[in-house]
Design a protein around this motif. Structure first.
Motif, PDB file in Angstrom:
ATOM      1  N   VAL A 146      86.662  33.299  37.582  1.00 29.35           N
ATOM      2  CA  VAL A 146      87.692  33.036  38.592  1.00 29.35           C
ATOM      3  C   VAL A 146      89.022  33.386  37.933  1.00 29.35           C
ATOM      4  O   VAL A 146      89.359  32.818  36.888  1.00 29.35           O
ATOM      5  CB  VAL A 146      87.681  31.557  39.012  1.00 29.35           C
ATOM      6  N   ARG A 177      85.517  36.525  46.536  1.00 31.72           N
ATOM      7  CA  ARG A 177      86.113  35.292  47.072  1.00 31.72           C
ATOM      8  C   ARG A 177      87.613  35.308  46.800  1.00 31.72           C
ATOM      9  O   ARG A 177      88.035  35.535  45.654  1.00 31.72           O
ATOM     10  CB  ARG A 177      85.446  34.069  46.428  1.00 31.72           C
ATOM     11  N   LEU A 178      88.382  35.077  47.840  1.00 30.40           N
ATOM     12  CA  LEU A 178      89.845  35.052  47.732  1.00 30.40           C
ATOM     13  C   LEU A 178      90.330  33.658  48.092  1.00 30.40           C
ATOM     14  O   LEU A 178      89.995  33.139  49.167  1.00 30.40           O
ATOM     15  CB  LEU A 178      90.466  36.055  48.715  1.00 30.40           C
ATOM     16  N   TRP A 179      91.091  33.048  47.211  1.00 29.40           N
ATOM     17  CA  TRP A 179      91.610  31.700  47.461  1.00 29.40           C
ATOM     18  C   TRP A 179      93.017  31.744  48.050  1.00 29.40           C
ATOM     19  O   TRP A 179      93.773  32.699  47.804  1.00 29.40           O
ATOM     20  CB  TRP A 179      91.663  30.902  46.166  1.00 29.40           C
ATOM     21  N   ASP A 180      93.343  30.688  48.724  1.00 25.05           N
ATOM     22  CA  ASP A 180      94.697  30.497  49.235  1.00 25.05           C
ATOM     23  C   ASP A 180      95.553  29.942  48.087  1.00 25.05           C
ATOM     24  O   ASP A 180      96.129  28.859  48.172  1.00 25.05           O
ATOM     25  CB  ASP A 180      94.635  29.494  50.408  1.00 25.05           C
ATOM     26  N   LEU A 203      91.535  25.510  42.997  1.00 25.96           N
ATOM     27  CA  LEU A 203      90.131  25.775  43.350  1.00 25.96           C
ATOM     28  C   LEU A 203      89.693  25.000  44.588  1.00 25.96           C
ATOM     29  O   LEU A 203      88.727  25.374  45.247  1.00 25.96           O
ATOM     30  CB  LEU A 203      89.227  25.440  42.160  1.00 25.96           C
ATOM     31  N   ARG A 219      91.560  24.602  47.163  1.00 25.27           N
ATOM     32  CA  ARG A 219      92.181  25.162  48.368  1.00 25.27           C
ATOM     33  C   ARG A 219      91.172  26.038  49.124  1.00 25.27           C
ATOM     34  O   ARG A 219      90.119  26.377  48.613  1.00 25.27           O
ATOM     35  CB  ARG A 219      93.423  25.951  47.981  1.00 25.27           C
ATOM     36  N   ARG A 220      91.541  26.408  50.337  1.00 19.82           N
ATOM     37  CA  ARG A 220      90.605  27.187  51.154  1.00 19.82           C
ATOM     38  C   ARG A 220      90.380  28.559  50.526  1.00 19.82           C
ATOM     39  O   ARG A 220      91.219  29.059  49.784  1.00 19.82           O
ATOM     40  CB  ARG A 220      91.108  27.405  52.570  1.00 19.82           C
ATOM     41  N   HIS A 221      89.234  29.133  50.869  1.00 25.00           N
ATOM     42  CA  HIS A 221      88.955  30.474  50.385  1.00 25.00           C
ATOM     43  C   HIS A 221      88.207  31.252  51.463  1.00 25.00           C
ATOM     44  O   HIS A 221      87.694  30.681  52.427  1.00 25.00           O
ATOM     45  CB  HIS A 221      88.135  30.424  49.089  1.00 25.00           C
ATOM     46  N   ASP A 257      85.405  34.704  51.721  1.00 17.49           N
ATOM     47  CA  ASP A 257      84.590  35.674  50.984  1.00 17.49           C
ATOM     48  C   ASP A 257      84.620  37.013  51.707  1.00 17.49           C
ATOM     49  O   ASP A 257      84.249  37.094  52.886  1.00 17.49           O
ATOM     50  CB  ASP A 257      83.133  35.185  50.872  1.00 17.49           C
ATOM     51  N   ARG A 264      96.745  36.926  43.351  1.00 20.57           N
ATOM     52  CA  ARG A 264      95.855  36.035  44.109  1.00 20.57           C
ATOM     53  C   ARG A 264      94.627  35.659  43.294  1.00 20.57           C
ATOM     54  O   ARG A 264      94.032  36.488  42.608  1.00 20.57           O
ATOM     55  CB  ARG A 264      95.416  36.704  45.425  1.00 20.57           C
ATOM     56  N   HIS A 279      90.881  35.044  42.573  1.00 22.65           N
ATOM     57  CA  HIS A 279      89.688  35.678  43.155  1.00 22.65           C
ATOM     58  C   HIS A 279      88.497  35.637  42.196  1.00 22.65           C
ATOM     59  O   HIS A 279      88.664  35.400  40.996  1.00 22.65           O
ATOM     60  CB  HIS A 279      89.999  37.112  43.607  1.00 22.65           C
TER      61      HIS A 279
END
Ligand code: AKG
Ligand code: FE2
Length: 244
Positions: free
Chosen positions: A140, A175-178, A192, A194-196, A198, A213, A215
């Motif tokens: 990550v 996977r991309l996190w906010d 981690l 926070r919303r994500h 895929d 970002r 990811h």
């Protein structure tokens, strides 16, 4: 708050990426490269297998050297010494691929994008089917390793480009996190949680994300390696430059 969005742009309209990224966590150009062209490029990647660079004890391989791997592995001297030869290997195995990636970056920037002096140009990642990363997923991380302290301080615009040349059979999304870089390369628990979203890739898709970002490549299954071309681009002074 709206949904965490990954928006799609037509392959011919990737100049819209920058605008779209102000509202979305990623921008995808589906089928940016057609399947036949991807197959040819992948054929070249495997024909050039003896020229791959291994990293992290064989967790991953690359055609062309990737800065972040050599940085983490204490191989920066080898990275710079090998940069011209690295580009020659990529071009020999995958003619036109570096230009294609730089062209995509230029179209997004709306300006010529130069190769970063001394660095390796766009390259290819190979994550083996059945390998460690396939089973566990990737690190990550943020893609800030190649940015200078001044660029990071000034939050210089920086983008990561991934062109999926061979999608795995199942899984392998990004996977991309906010969440974006806040001064430490170690993501916090708060980030981690926070919303994500895929992003599932099909072969030929191009994905562009903000390099700041958070990811992570997701685990994948099947007998097919995950093969993707990648480059990083950043605004250095008044002009954009790319490297791998
Ligand atoms: O292959 C991908 O989807 C992303 C790879 C990545 O995170 C990287 O090259 O930094
Ligand atoms: Fe990354």
């Amino acid at each position: 708050m709206g949904a965490l969005a990954v928006v799609a742009v037509e392959p011919g309209r990737i100049s819209a990426v920058t605008g779209a990224l102000t509202a979305a966590v990623g921008v995808r150009a589906p089928r940016f490269v057609d399947e036949d062209a991807c197959r040819r490029l992948v054929g070249g990647v495997y024909a050039g297998r003896s020229a791959w660079t291994a990293a992290f004890d064989g967790v991953q391989f690359s055609l062309g050297r990737a800065w972040y791997t050599d940085l983490e592995l204490g191989r920066t001297g080898a990275y710079f010494a090998d940069a011209a030869a690295s580009d020659a290997r990529v071009e020999a195995s995958c003619p036109g691929l570096q230009d294609l990636m730089r062209g995509a970056a230029s179209a997004v920037a709306g300006a010529p994008v130069a190769q970063r002096r001394g660095f390796c140009g766009p390259g290819v990642h190979v994550f083996p089917a059945g390998g460690w990363l396939a089973g566990h997923g990737g690190d990550v991380h943020f893609d800030v390793e190649g940015l200078s302290p001044a660029q990071i301080r000034g939050r210089a615009p920086a983008l990561t480009y991934v062109l999926m040349l061979q999608a795995p059979e199942r899984g392998g999304a990004l996977r991309l996190w906010d969440a974006t870089y806040e001064g430490s390369e170690a993501p916090t628990d708060a980030m981690l949680s926070r919303r994500h979203v895929d992003v599932e890739y099909a072969t030929g898709d191009l994905l562009v994300i903000d390099s700041y970002r958070l990811h992570q490549i997701q685990p994948f299954e099947g007998a097919t390696d995950r093969v993707s071309a990648t480059c990083h681009a950043a605004l250095a002074g008044a002009s954009w430059e790319v490297w791998f």
